[in-house]
Design a protein around this motif. Structure first.
Motif, PDB file in Angstrom:
ATOM      1  N   UNK A 177      18.892  58.274   6.135  1.00 45.55           N
ATOM      2  CA  UNK A 177      19.361  56.578   6.335  1.00 45.55           C
ATOM      3  C   UNK A 177      18.311  56.957   7.638  1.00 45.55           C
ATOM      4  N   UNK A 178      18.081  58.396   8.245  1.00 42.51           N
ATOM      5  CA  UNK A 178      17.379  58.222   9.674  1.00 42.51           C
ATOM      6  C   UNK A 178      15.915  58.802   9.173  1.00 42.51           C
ATOM      7  N   UNK A 179      15.372  59.677   7.918  1.00 47.36           N
ATOM      8  CA  UNK A 179      14.292  60.746   7.221  1.00 47.36           C
ATOM      9  C   UNK A 179      13.780  59.754   5.980  1.00 47.36           C
ATOM     10  N   UNK A 180      12.038  59.329   6.499  1.00 50.56           N
ATOM     11  CA  UNK A 180      11.060  60.093   5.331  1.00 50.56           C
ATOM     12  C   UNK A 180      10.990  60.774   4.916  1.00 50.56           C
ATOM     13  N   UNK A 181      11.575  61.033   3.790  1.00 49.16           N
ATOM     14  CA  UNK A 181      11.200  62.760   3.168  1.00 49.16           C
ATOM     15  C   UNK A 181       9.929  62.874   2.872  1.00 49.16           C
ATOM     16  N   UNK A 182       8.868  61.816   2.365  1.00 49.65           N
ATOM     17  CA  UNK A 182       7.405  61.936   1.708  1.00 49.65           C
ATOM     18  C   UNK A 182       6.921  60.700   3.139  1.00 49.65           C
ATOM     19  N   UNK A 183       6.337  61.926   3.997  1.00 52.65           N
ATOM     20  CA  UNK A 183       6.163  61.663   5.082  1.00 52.65           C
ATOM     21  C   UNK A 183       4.175  61.545   5.184  1.00 52.65           C
ATOM     22  N   UNK A 184       3.812  60.589   5.727  1.00 48.82           N
ATOM     23  CA  UNK A 184       2.414  60.837   5.443  1.00 48.82           C
ATOM     24  C   UNK A 184       1.877  62.329   6.382  1.00 48.82           C
ATOM     25  N   UNK A 236       6.154  66.495   5.964  1.00 54.26           N
ATOM     26  CA  UNK A 236       6.576  66.594   4.752  1.00 54.26           C
ATOM     27  C   UNK A 236       7.308  67.537   3.381  1.00 54.26           C
ATOM     28  N   UNK A 237       5.959  68.474   4.018  1.00 52.98           N
ATOM     29  CA  UNK A 237       6.450  69.872   3.115  1.00 52.98           C
ATOM     30  C   UNK A 237       7.961  70.339   4.058  1.00 52.98           C
ATOM     31  N   UNK A 238       8.012  70.361   4.901  1.00 52.37           N
ATOM     32  CA  UNK A 238       9.557  70.808   5.821  1.00 52.37           C
ATOM     33  C   UNK A 238      10.616  69.904   5.499  1.00 52.37           C
ATOM     34  N   UNK A 239      10.578  69.283   5.327  1.00 49.18           N
ATOM     35  CA  UNK A 239      11.966  67.925   5.023  1.00 49.18           C
ATOM     36  C   UNK A 239      11.544  68.373   3.851  1.00 49.18           C
ATOM     37  N   UNK A 240      10.937  68.743   2.598  1.00 49.31           N
ATOM     38  CA  UNK A 240      11.840  69.289   1.526  1.00 49.31           C
ATOM     39  C   UNK A 240      12.170  70.423   0.755  1.00 49.31           C
ATOM     40  N   UNK A 241      11.543  71.499   2.407  1.00 47.13           N
ATOM     41  CA  UNK A 241      11.872  72.937   2.109  1.00 47.13           C
ATOM     42  C   UNK A 241      13.268  72.263   3.017  1.00 47.13           C
ATOM     43  N   UNK A 242      13.414  71.980   3.977  1.00 46.25           N
ATOM     44  CA  UNK A 242      15.436  71.822   4.380  1.00 46.25           C
ATOM     45  C   UNK A 242      15.833  71.323   2.554  1.00 46.25           C
ATOM     46  N   UNK A 243      15.383  70.195   2.270  1.00 44.14           N
ATOM     47  CA  UNK A 243      16.268  70.188   0.921  1.00 44.14           C
ATOM     48  C   UNK A 243      16.475  70.916   0.019  1.00 44.14           C
ATOM     49  N   UNK A 244      15.427  71.953   0.017  1.00 45.36           N
ATOM     50  CA  UNK A 244      15.168  72.562  -0.924  1.00 45.36           C
ATOM     51  C   UNK A 244      16.725  73.474  -0.810  1.00 45.36           C
ATOM     52  N   UNK A 245      16.394  73.750   0.253  1.00 41.76           N
ATOM     53  CA  UNK A 245      17.891  74.733   1.222  1.00 41.76           C
ATOM     54  C   UNK A 245      19.437  74.044   0.119  1.00 41.76           C
ATOM     55  N   UNK A 246      19.174  72.709   0.261  1.00 45.84           N
ATOM     56  CA  UNK A 246      20.936  72.606  -0.203  1.00 45.84           C
ATOM     57  C   UNK A 246      20.521  72.245  -1.749  1.00 45.84           C
TER      58      UNK A 246
END
Length: 691
Positions: free
Chosen positions: A651-658, A663-673
């Protein structure tokens, strides 16, 4: 209502084919009646070595009428510019057995279509049943034969056919054998017999020494055998497989007892029992203390006349077998284990894979890797090493050469006689286990390891030699071997990374000067085929789960790159146990959303909290960083509990940021999940739409 009898009279059918054949006849008959819309009651099976028969009760007088509305092409396709019917319309009508005169246009969803009202009156039962000849001719068997000049193949030649609807013969023929009401009795005691009406079938055959009801005949055999045992104060061991076989080789059973010289009891019980059961189809008997006694119970296909001659003949044949067994038992003990073991060097395991001795050496390599992985003590590894050295020696003994059913069993017996450690001897016997689907696995740790190692070498080397099963073709029993490995792991609850074990084995085999007896071209393919072997094992896991676990869950745990079959099974059971939980659907959907993103957008980036831009990022990272699970059930619970945190994150986060770094930092967080979820299964395979 009427009753229909169909009897297919045959030359003697092999015992192992009788039960599958009658079951097939019942199934095909039921389908025939359903397809022909002919109502009926129970289908009662009858079978003997010389006949397959069914009695269908309460057959309707005629097949059900059929009235149906058939929809065809749209009106704009059915009519040309002049209003005439097109070829499409005419073809549709013709295909349904009607003409364009029968076409009516009806509106469906705002458009007009061709419709046909077809009525088919049900035919009389007698007319319908003439087509049942196709049930007979369409039957399939694992073993077939031809006869005369016919190209037609069947389990055995058809000699007569009875087809009666009450008292009326239903006319048809198979290869010139016409239907009638005449059946045949016992080959030696009986004669031809007329069946007046269908319901008289069983009673009519009883008058000519045929007990046609297989279930009743089996119960009769059991009762006679148990009565003889009781009369002699014996305890009879009724092997159900043997009982089934005996039941399918007799039409009129009469049980009798016989005996043999007590001197043969010096031979191991397993040898005597095998001689009686496998070769003579005798039931062995024991005393009140469980000790084998020098007697047997058998069943003849006939009555009690001249029974003395029958008993004497059976005893004479058995004694010949026991003499052989006693001779081989004594002769085999004249040479040490190494004498037999050395002979394995010149016995081919497979022309591409070296000798049996080479196979055992490779299995020893795998066994030691498994033992070290499990943390076995040095003393146990020493025993395992000895067992691996000798576990096939009994193949070269005279006893196993004569009685191949005793392989492994005699290995243990002789190993004990030659002074081997009891645990070593037990492992020698147990390495063949499990013997089939659902069979018992070894009782001992050494037996389980050796059994796995033996099977894994077969899998690894046959795959490397490009001898991979395809379709139903599996000449080397590799599916059975893989199922055995999976069963052993399931029973022992050992957590084993098969990829690591096979990689270590491949490396050790290739490091050896002669590749542990494996030809170099095959040895070079070992590592390349590890994933294929893992996939093959995984397929066996999927088959064991079929029917008890949802298909999507099976896919989730088997299409996840795992190499531990125990974890696959445990994960499947955990997921199946919680599919109806209130939080399952939303939790899985949340994890699936994460997995979909990380699968499409893999990254090697490390999470940098300084790049977080909102509290939801911080919350998810904090939760997943502290994620711990005591077991797979706890892991699922923890993952499902992440649902509100993940929902808030998206809701608060656009993963594929410009910003590439963000963007890679957010994908890295999700990769932990995703990493934590992958320990349970591939969530992308789960289907929660129907939950």
């Amino acid at each position: 209502m009427a009753n229909f009898l169909l009897e297919i009279g045959l030359e003697e059918v092999p015992a192992h084919l009788v039960t599958p054949a009658i079951n097939q006849l019942v199934e095909r008959t039921a389908k025939f009646f359903a397809d022909q819309r002919l109502a009926h009651g129970d289908i009662i099976p009858f079978s003997t070595p010389r006949r397959l028969a069914i009695l269908v009760r309460d057959v309707a007088e005629k097949a059900e009428d059929v009235a149906e509305e058939l929809r065809g092409p749209a009106k704009k396709i059915a009519l040309d510019a002049d209003g005439n019917f097109t070829k499409a319309a005419a073809g549709f009508a013709r295909g349904k057995g009607l003409t364009t005169d029968d076409i009516v246009f009806k509106e469906f969803n705002g458009a007009e279509y061709v419709t046909l009202n077809k009525f088919e009156a049900g035919q009389p039962a007698a007319t319908v049943l003439e087509k049942i000849v196709n049930v007979i001719t369409d039957m399939t068997f694992s073993t077939t034969m031809k006869w005369g000049r016919h190209k037609f193949e069947y389990v055995r030649p058809i000699r007569w056919i009875v087809a009666l609807l009450d008292d009326v013969v239903i006319p048809f023929d198979v290869l010139g054998v016409q239907t009638g009401r005449t059946s045949r009795g016992h080959r030696f005691l009986g004669h031809d017999v007329e069946i007046p009406v269908a319901l008289d079938y069983e009673d009519a055959l009883a008058t000519v020494y045929v007990q046609a009801d297989a279930a009743a005949r089996k119960a009769n055999i059991r009762a006679q055998v148990e009565q003889i045992a009781a009369e002699h104060a014996w305890q009879v061991v009724i092997d159900e497989g043997l009982l089934e076989e005996v039941n399918n080789i007799v039409e009129y059973p009469t049980a009798f007892a016989g005996g043999f010289d007590a001197g043969y009891l010096t031979v191991p019980d397993e040898v005597l029992i095998t001689s009686m059961k496998e070769h003579q189809r005798f039931f062995h008997v024991i005393d009140a203390n469980g000790a084998l006694v020098p007697n047997f119970i058998s069943v003849r296909n006939g009555n009690a006349e001249h029974m003395d001659n029958v008993i004497a003949g059976n005893e004479k044949v058995l004694v010949a077998r026991l003499e052989d067994a006693k001779f081989f038992y004594n002769e085999d003990q004249k040479h040490p284990i190494d004498f037999y073991n050395d002979k394995l060097n010149v016995v081919s395991f497979h022309e591409k894979l070296g000798s049996v001795a080479a196979h055992t050496h490779r299995a020893k390599v795998i066994a030691q890797i498994i033992a070290k992985t499990l943390g076995l003590a040095d003393a146990e590894i020493t025993k395992l090493s000895r067992a691996a050295d000798i576990y096939k020696f009994d193949l070269m003994t005279g006893m196993v050469g004569e009685f191949d059913e005793l392989q492994g069993i005699m290995g243990e017996k002789y190993a004990v006689l030659f002074g081997e450690d009891a645990a070593v001897a037990q492992a020698v016997r147990e390495h063949y286990m499990p013997l089939g689907a659902g069979g018992a696995t070894p009782d001992s740790t050494l037996g389980n390891i050796l059994a796995m190692a033996d099977k894994l070498d077969s899998l690894l080397t046959f795959f490397a030699g490009d001898m991979i099963p395809s379709g139903s073709n599996d000449p080397y029993g590799l599916r059975r071997a893989a199922s055995g490995v999976v069963a052993i792991i399931a029973d022992t609850q050992w957590t084993l990374d098969m990829r690591a074990i096979l990689a270590a084995a491949s490396a050790q085999i290739n490091a050896d000067a002669n590749h542990v007896g494996l030809p170099e071209p095959v040895a070079n393919e070992l590592t390349a085929n590890i994933d294929n072997v893992i996939e093959f094992l995984t397929d066996r896991v999927a088959k064991t789960l079929k029917g008890t676990v949802r298909n999507d869950i099976i896919n989730a745990v088997t299409k996840n790159g795992m190499a531990d079959t125990l974890v696959m099974t445990q994960a499947a059971n955990v997921l199946q146990a919680h599919v109806d939980d209130a939080d399952f659907r939303e939790g899985v959907e949340a994890i699936t959303r994460v997995a979909r993103l990380t699968t499409k957008n893999p990254t090697d980036a490390q999470v940098n909290p300084e790049l977080f831009e909102n509290s939801a990022e911080q919350a998810l990272f904090a939760q997943i960083s502290e994620f711990k699970a005591a077991d797979l059930a706890d892991r699922l619970a923890g993952l499902l509990a992440l649902q509100p945190v993940i929902a808030d994150y998206f809701d608060q986060t656009m993963v594929m940021a410009e910003d590439e770094a963000v963007k890679n930092n957010r994908l890295a967080t999700l990769a932990l999940v995703s990493h934590e979820a992958a320990q349970l299964g591939n969530f992308l395979e789960l289907d929660v739409k129907s939950n």
